[in-house]
Design a protein around this motif. Structure first.
Motif, short mmCIF file in Angstrom:
data_model
loop_
_atom_site.label_atom_id
_atom_site.label_comp_id
_atom_site.label_asym_id
_atom_site.label_seq_id
_atom_site.Cartn_x
_atom_site.Cartn_y
_atom_site.Cartn_z
N VAL A 1 0.86 -1.18 0.00
CA VAL A 1 0.00 0.00 0.00
C VAL A 1 0.89 1.23 0.00
CG1 VAL A 1 -0.22 0.03 2.52
CG2 VAL A 1 -1.93 1.19 1.12
N SER A 2 0.48 2.22 -0.77
CA SER A 2 1.24 3.47 -0.92
C SER A 2 0.29 4.64 -0.69
CB SER A 2 1.87 3.54 -2.31
OG SER A 2 2.39 4.82 -2.57
N GLY A 3 0.85 5.85 -0.74
CA GLY A 3 0.03 7.04 -0.54
C GLY A 3 -0.34 7.75 -1.81
N THR A 4 0.06 7.24 -2.98
CA THR A 4 -0.18 7.96 -4.23
C THR A 4 -0.87 7.07 -5.26
OG1 THR A 4 2.02 7.37 -5.08
CG2 THR A 4 1.83 9.43 -3.87
N ARG A 5 -1.88 7.62 -5.91
CA ARG A 5 -2.65 6.85 -6.88
C ARG A 5 -1.81 6.43 -8.08
NH1 ARG A 5 -7.60 9.82 -8.94
NH2 ARG A 5 -7.63 8.09 -10.41
N GLU A 6 -0.76 7.21 -8.41
CA GLU A 6 0.07 6.85 -9.56
C GLU A 6 0.71 5.48 -9.38
OE1 GLU A 6 0.96 11.40 -9.14
OE2 GLU A 6 0.32 9.76 -7.83
N TYR A 7 0.91 5.10 -8.12
CA TYR A 7 1.51 3.80 -7.82
C TYR A 7 0.62 2.66 -8.31
CZ TYR A 7 2.93 -0.15 -4.87
OH TYR A 7 3.31 -1.39 -4.43
N THR A 8 -0.70 2.76 -8.06
CA THR A 8 -1.60 1.70 -8.50
C THR A 8 -1.77 1.71 -10.02
OG1 THR A 8 -3.51 3.15 -8.15
CG2 THR A 8 -2.89 1.69 -6.34
N GLU A 9 -1.61 2.87 -10.62
CA GLU A 9 -1.79 2.98 -12.07
C GLU A 9 -0.69 2.25 -12.84
OE1 GLU A 9 -2.01 7.17 -12.51
OE2 GLU A 9 -4.13 7.30 -11.91
N VAL A 10 0.44 1.98 -12.18
CA VAL A 10 1.52 1.24 -12.85
C VAL A 10 1.65 -0.18 -12.30
CG1 VAL A 10 2.83 3.29 -13.46
CG2 VAL A 10 3.27 2.17 -11.27
N GLY A 11 0.65 -0.63 -11.51
CA GLY A 11 0.67 -2.02 -11.06
C GLY A 11 0.73 -2.25 -9.58
N GLY A 12 0.77 -1.19 -8.77
CA GLY A 12 0.73 -1.36 -7.32
C GLY A 12 -0.63 -1.86 -6.87
N LEU A 13 -0.70 -2.49 -5.70
CA LEU A 13 -1.95 -3.09 -5.24
C LEU A 13 -2.96 -2.04 -4.75
CD1 LEU A 13 -3.67 -5.58 -4.54
CD2 LEU A 13 -2.57 -5.56 -2.28
N MET A 14 -2.55 -1.24 -3.76
CA MET A 14 -3.48 -0.28 -3.16
C MET A 14 -2.79 1.05 -2.88
SD MET A 14 -5.95 -2.29 -0.44
CE MET A 14 -4.64 -3.08 0.50
N ALA A 15 -3.56 2.11 -2.93
CA ALA A 15 -3.06 3.43 -2.55
C ALA A 15 -4.16 4.16 -1.80
CB ALA A 15 -2.62 4.23 -3.77
#
Length: 338
Positions: free
Chosen positions: A259-273
């Protein structure tokens, strides 16, 4: 005086008045033309960011365009990138001060502190600062004081929510890794304390893993896998934002729910932001610039906090790592990537 001479004198006076009036009109027109010919001063901004070619800067430009400013036409921007090296920020800030820019736009806490040290007179618009009051940038959010204002991300305050998402998604989890950048001086002051407090409240054992550069991110993930940690919290950091694709790919490779704090992270394949919209904060910074260029003092512009927080979930990634997102978590998502 003879009547003829009187009429002649009167005629001359009328001619003189007409001539004087015409001359006044001509002079006024010439002055107006000269004023019109004088080129208007184009405002010059300084843009200071910890990472190279900040990917969110286009949101700032969009905000400027919405207010009538077009870069290269009626506004100029001097960019200074620190390439992830925080110790470069003070010198870069001084460069902008020497250029006598009209406003400095500083991204996150580190750049804002560098701008504060560099000038006490040039207005500074900060973007996404975690704790503007606690870091000493402003006196208060309502009355910033001095020459600094802008937006706050409240990053530290949402770390607890991010850990809660991990706990809800993996109810039996007890050990969580947190990725942090030891070169980021703000982490020790704010994020570490908040992360530790939130983990204790949830009964989680926390292990910090560090990374300063792309190759260190690889080693950090190898360490997390070796310690058999079951999930990863990616703390907000400009370097991690720039390397979000690398982090997302490594998360998928090692099958780590992250889980991260930025939506851009999920847009490149991260699970949750989960967190505020940083592009919105960049766009909002243009409003502050506009007000300042039109004469408002930074001290009279309250610091804005985000009103909306987003939960983004990437179901494609969840399927890839073999994880089922609980319905109660999925129902709260503002956006689901399928």
């Amino acid at each position: 005086m003879k009547a003829g001479n009187s009429r002649h004198a009167l005629g001359n006076r009328k001619k003189a008045k007409v001539f004087g009036f015409a001359l006044s009109i001509i002079l006024f027109a010439l002055c107006a033309f000269a004023d019109a010919q004088q080129p208007k001063k184009v405002p010059r901004l300084g843009f200071l960011s910890p990472t190279s070619a900040d990917s969110r800067v286009e949101a700032f430009r969009q905000g400027l365009r919405e207010l009538g400013y077009v870069e290269g036409q009626n506004i100029a921007i001097e960019y200074r990138w620190a390439d992830g090296k925080f110790d470069r920020l003070p010198d870069l800030a001084l460069e902008l001060v020497r250029l006598k820019v009209d406003v400095v736009v500083a991204v996150v806490t580190q750049a804002s502190l560098a701008a504060k040290m560099a000038t006490g007179t040039i207005p500074v618009v900060m973007i996404g600062v975690s704790d503007p009051v606690g870091s000493g940038l402003v006196v208060s959010l309502a009355r910033p004081g001095a020459n600094i204002t802008g937006t706050s991300s409240m990053t530290a305050e949402i770390i607890g929510k991010q850990l809660e998402l991990i706990k809800e998604t993996l109810p039996k989890i007890s050990r969580v890794a947190a990725l942090w950048n030891p070169a980021n001086p703000i982490f020790q002051a704010i994020q570490r304390r908040e992360t530790e407090v939130a983990a204790r409240a949830l009964g989680m054992q926390l292990q910090f893993v560090e990374a300063r550069a792309p190759d260190e991110i690889d080693r950090a993930f190898a360490g997390v896998a070796k310690e058999r940690m079951r999930a990863l919290l990616v703390l907000n950091d400009p370097v991690f934002t720039a390397q979000r694709k690398q982090i997302a790919d490594l998360s998928a490779k090692h099958r780590f729910p992250t889980v991260s704090g930025t939506r851009e992270y999920t847009e490149v394949g991260g699970l949750m932001a989960y967190g505020p919209s940083f592009p919105d904060m960049y766009r909002r910074a243009a409003y502050y610039v506009d007000r300042i260029l039109k004469g408002t003092k930074p001290a009279d512009l309250p610091v804005e906090q985000p009103m909306k927080f987003e939960l983004i979930i990437n179901l494609k990634t969840a399927k890839q790592i073999g994880l089922t997102i609980p319905p109660n978590v999925l129902a709260r998502a503002d956006k689901v990537i399928r």
